[in-house]
Design a protein around this motif. Structure first.
Motif, PDB file in Angstrom:
ATOM      1  N   UNK A 200       0.823  -1.211   0.000  1.00  0.00           N
ATOM      2  CA  UNK A 200       0.000   0.000   0.000  1.00  0.00           C
ATOM      3  C   UNK A 200       0.860   1.265   0.000  1.00  0.00           C
ATOM      4  N   UNK A 201       1.988   1.228   0.703  1.00  0.00           N
ATOM      5  CA  UNK A 201       2.900   2.377   0.686  1.00  0.00           C
ATOM      6  C   UNK A 201       3.416   2.612  -0.729  1.00  0.00           C
ATOM      7  N   UNK A 202       3.756   1.526  -1.423  1.00  0.00           N
ATOM      8  CA  UNK A 202       4.222   1.652  -2.817  1.00  0.00           C
ATOM      9  C   UNK A 202       3.126   2.230  -3.706  1.00  0.00           C
ATOM     10  N   UNK A 206       3.214   5.761  -5.829  1.00  0.00           N
ATOM     11  CA  UNK A 206       3.050   5.753  -7.287  1.00  0.00           C
ATOM     12  C   UNK A 206       1.876   6.604  -7.728  1.00  0.00           C
ATOM     13  N   UNK A 207       0.768   6.532  -6.978  1.00  0.00           N
ATOM     14  CA  UNK A 207      -0.459   7.216  -7.390  1.00  0.00           C
ATOM     15  C   UNK A 207      -0.759   8.469  -6.571  1.00  0.00           C
ATOM     16  N   UNK A 208       0.195   8.834  -5.694  1.00  0.00           N
ATOM     17  CA  UNK A 208       0.072  10.065  -4.902  1.00  0.00           C
ATOM     18  C   UNK A 208      -1.256  10.098  -4.131  1.00  0.00           C
ATOM     19  N   UNK A 209      -1.486   9.069  -3.329  1.00  0.00           N
ATOM     20  CA  UNK A 209      -2.705   8.952  -2.539  1.00  0.00           C
ATOM     21  C   UNK A 209      -2.490   9.686  -1.219  1.00  0.00           C
ATOM     22  N   UNK A 210      -3.099  10.830  -1.069  1.00  0.00           N
ATOM     23  CA  UNK A 210      -2.841  11.692   0.089  1.00  0.00           C
ATOM     24  C   UNK A 210      -3.291  11.067   1.405  1.00  0.00           C
ATOM     25  N   UNK A 211      -4.471  10.448   1.419  1.00  0.00           N
ATOM     26  CA  UNK A 211      -5.023   9.913   2.662  1.00  0.00           C
ATOM     27  C   UNK A 211      -4.698   8.450   2.895  1.00  0.00           C
TER      28      UNK A 211
END
Length: 224
Positions: A200-202, A206-211
């Motif tokens: 999930x960190x990766x 990669x997708x710049x998931x802020x939350x």
């Protein structure tokens, strides 16, 4: 009423993940004890959390917090997991210990690095012995989501443990703060959740998931 609910001690309750869980339980009416190496820091964090949530929150040094809690949550970095658990071993006897540990090894936190033998939480259970019922949960919940007390936590939680009754207790504690929690089998299966955190960190990077990205388990009947 808080009097009908367990006292939850969160060791590492001044950190992001621990504080998020503690605040949500406090808001839900549970009596919460914040544990820290520094009792003064714990007291300050507890006062701030009580004001924010309107809940019953105290702050104590880790050993005193573990003694005060009927259920204890271990929410510290992997590097400090075993040392802290062993420091408070006597206070954990006969209790449920919810371990949120993920074996992240900086700086490569986006790479799965499970300890030899598999699950870090299962290894802790072996160290502590049968007198402590260790349950693995909340590894994959983003601290950012937990911190927003007015927002729904948009992910499911996998709960693993060898003691089915203890597992069910943790499932209900998760649901009490609005998180869908599912029995995920014996403690050895927590290796999957521990590894998933690095995945999930990766994905977040990669997708710049802020939350913080999360997971949903499909095909499950209504859990209400």
């Amino acid at each position: 009423m808080a009097d009908n609910k367990a006292v939850i001690a969160v060791l590492g309750g001044t950190g992001h993940e621990g504080a998020g869980l503690a605040a949500r339980w406090a808001k839900a009416g549970y009596r919460v004890v914040i544990g820290s190496r520094d009792a003064g820091r714990a007291a300050d964090a507890a006062a701030e959390m009580a004001a924010k949530t309107g809940g019953d929150v105290r702050g104590l040094a880790n050993a005193d917090a573990a003694a005060a809690g009927e259920i204890v949550v271990l929410a510290v970095p992997y590097a400090g997991q075993k040392a802290l658990a062993n420091d408070v071993r006597a206070q954990l006897e006969g209790k449920i210990l919810i371990d949120v540990t993920v074996p992240l090894v900086p700086p490569k936190v986006a790479r799965v690095q499970l300890p030899e033998g598999g699950s870090a939480v299962e290894a802790l259970q072996k160290d502590l012995g049968e007198g402590v019922r260790v349950v693995a949960a909340f590894q994959n919940v983003s601290a950012h989501q937990l911190a927003d007390l007015d927002a729904e936590v948009n992910c499911d939680v996998l709960v693993a443990g060898d003691d089915i009754e203890a597992r069910e207790t943790v499932v209900q504690l998760a649901r009490a703060i609005g998180i869908t929690a599912l029995h995920a089998g014996p403690l050895a299966n927590s290796a999957a959740a521990e590894a998933l955190t690095s995945v999930l960190i990766a994905i977040n990077k990669r997708y710049k998931v802020a939350d913080g990205a999360g997971i949903r388990i499909t095909g499950i009947p209504d859990l209400a």
